[in-house]
Design a protein around this motif. Structure first.
Motif, PDB file in Angstrom:
ATOM      1  N   LEU A 169      -9.543   2.034   7.733  1.00 19.72           N
ATOM      2  CA  LEU A 169      -9.745   0.949   8.691  1.00 19.72           C
ATOM      3  C   LEU A 169      -8.413   0.266   8.923  1.00 19.72           C
ATOM      4  O   LEU A 169      -7.623   0.087   7.986  1.00 19.72           O
ATOM      5  CB  LEU A 169     -10.774  -0.060   8.165  1.00 19.72           C
ATOM      6  N   PRO A 170      -8.139  -0.125  10.157  1.00 19.26           N
ATOM      7  CA  PRO A 170      -6.842  -0.763  10.425  1.00 19.26           C
ATOM      8  C   PRO A 170      -6.722  -2.087   9.693  1.00 19.26           C
ATOM      9  O   PRO A 170      -7.722  -2.760   9.445  1.00 19.26           O
ATOM     10  CB  PRO A 170      -6.853  -0.971  11.941  1.00 19.26           C
ATOM     11  N   PRO A 171      -5.502  -2.439   9.347  1.00 23.61           N
ATOM     12  CA  PRO A 171      -5.314  -3.723   8.668  1.00 23.61           C
ATOM     13  C   PRO A 171      -5.603  -4.885   9.617  1.00 23.61           C
ATOM     14  O   PRO A 171      -5.463  -4.757  10.835  1.00 23.61           O
ATOM     15  CB  PRO A 171      -3.843  -3.702   8.260  1.00 23.61           C
ATOM     16  N   THR A 172      -5.979  -6.000   9.049  1.00 24.37           N
ATOM     17  CA  THR A 172      -6.139  -7.213   9.844  1.00 24.37           C
ATOM     18  C   THR A 172      -4.749  -7.640  10.322  1.00 24.37           C
ATOM     19  O   THR A 172      -3.722  -7.201   9.766  1.00 24.37           O
ATOM     20  CB  THR A 172      -6.748  -8.349   9.006  1.00 24.37           C
ATOM     21  N   PRO A 173      -4.665  -8.503  11.308  1.00 24.63           N
ATOM     22  CA  PRO A 173      -3.338  -8.972  11.746  1.00 24.63           C
ATOM     23  C   PRO A 173      -2.532  -9.593  10.602  1.00 24.63           C
ATOM     24  O   PRO A 173      -1.316  -9.395  10.510  1.00 24.63           O
ATOM     25  CB  PRO A 173      -3.663 -10.002  12.829  1.00 24.63           C
ATOM     26  N   GLU A 174      -3.221 -10.311   9.721  1.00 27.56           N
ATOM     27  CA  GLU A 174      -2.522 -10.931   8.582  1.00 27.56           C
ATOM     28  C   GLU A 174      -1.994  -9.856   7.623  1.00 27.56           C
ATOM     29  O   GLU A 174      -0.873  -9.965   7.118  1.00 27.56           O
ATOM     30  CB  GLU A 174      -3.465 -11.877   7.825  1.00 27.56           C
ATOM     31  N   GLN A 175      -2.797  -8.827   7.383  1.00 25.66           N
ATOM     32  CA  GLN A 175      -2.350  -7.744   6.507  1.00 25.66           C
ATOM     33  C   GLN A 175      -1.164  -6.999   7.124  1.00 25.66           C
ATOM     34  O   GLN A 175      -0.213  -6.652   6.421  1.00 25.66           O
ATOM     35  CB  GLN A 175      -3.498  -6.763   6.236  1.00 25.66           C
ATOM     36  N   ALA A 176      -1.229  -6.751   8.440  1.00 23.35           N
ATOM     37  CA  ALA A 176      -0.145  -6.057   9.132  1.00 23.35           C
ATOM     38  C   ALA A 176       1.149  -6.868   9.057  1.00 23.35           C
ATOM     39  O   ALA A 176       2.232  -6.324   8.816  1.00 23.35           O
ATOM     40  CB  ALA A 176      -0.529  -5.788  10.584  1.00 23.35           C
ATOM     41  N   GLU A 177       1.027  -8.186   9.238  1.00 23.58           N
ATOM     42  CA  GLU A 177       2.207  -9.045   9.162  1.00 23.58           C
ATOM     43  C   GLU A 177       2.786  -9.048   7.755  1.00 23.58           C
ATOM     44  O   GLU A 177       4.002  -8.940   7.563  1.00 23.58           O
ATOM     45  CB  GLU A 177       1.854 -10.473   9.587  1.00 23.58           C
ATOM     46  N   LEU A 178       1.918  -9.153   6.749  1.00 25.01           N
ATOM     47  CA  LEU A 178       2.379  -9.138   5.360  1.00 25.01           C
ATOM     48  C   LEU A 178       3.063  -7.811   5.035  1.00 25.01           C
ATOM     49  O   LEU A 178       4.124  -7.789   4.407  1.00 25.01           O
ATOM     50  CB  LEU A 178       1.212  -9.395   4.405  1.00 25.01           C
TER      51      LEU A 178
END
Length: 168
Positions: A124-133
């Protein structure tokens, strides 16, 4: 807990910076295709896959960093079951089948074979927060690598004052 599914056919993708080697494998056929690792290349790959009437196959690729993120997200957005697999598992699977040769095309077919013979976890794609981190962590690692390289250069630099000052 991840969703696990078994499929009788699969699409294996061998990802590189510039290209994607694809192998669709089922009980009765094996088809290969290569495209550029770009949005337009992924659209061509999707058209090819649909021509094969392979609309509900899992898309399997190795977890090799940033090269596969575009493809994983693209196929997820087009409602395919995407599985991003540990590269070591693919390599061990190939060895267990006696596969020793290593080309991108053969790697794609090995990944497809793995997808057909193993129960897969859904990516599953990362959440925007996970992608930023993740992006920040990658950036931090890159900066730390640069600092370490400069420290090594400083240790090994010739005794020229201007060079040492520049390295500091």
């Amino acid at each position: 807990m991840p969703i696990r599914v078994y499929y009788p056919s699969s699409l294996g993708l061998d990802m590189a910076k510039a290209t994607i080697d694809a192998c669709f494998e089922s009980d009765t056929a094996q088809h290969r295709f290569s495209v550029e690792n770009t949005p337009s290349g992924l659209k061509r790959l999707l058209r090819w896959l649909r021509k094969l009437c392979a609309t509900s196959v899992p898309v399997v690729l190795e977890a090799t960093g940033v090269f596969g993120e575009l493809a994983a997200g693209f196929f997820h957005e087009h409602d395919y079951f995407v599985s991003v697999v540990n590269p070591r598992w693919i390599k061990d699977h190939g060895r267990s089948e006696g596969r020793r040769n290593k080309t991108d095309e053969q790697d794609a077919c090995m990944i497809a074979a793995y997808g057909r013979t193993h129960v897969l976890d859904r990516w599953l794609p990362p959440t925007p927060e996970q992608a930023e981190l993740r992006a920040l962590v990658r950036r931090l690692q890159a900066v730390e690598d640069l600092v370490q390289a400069e420290a090594r250069r400083q240790e090994l630099a010739p005794p020229f004052a201007s060079l040492r000052q520049s390295l500091r």
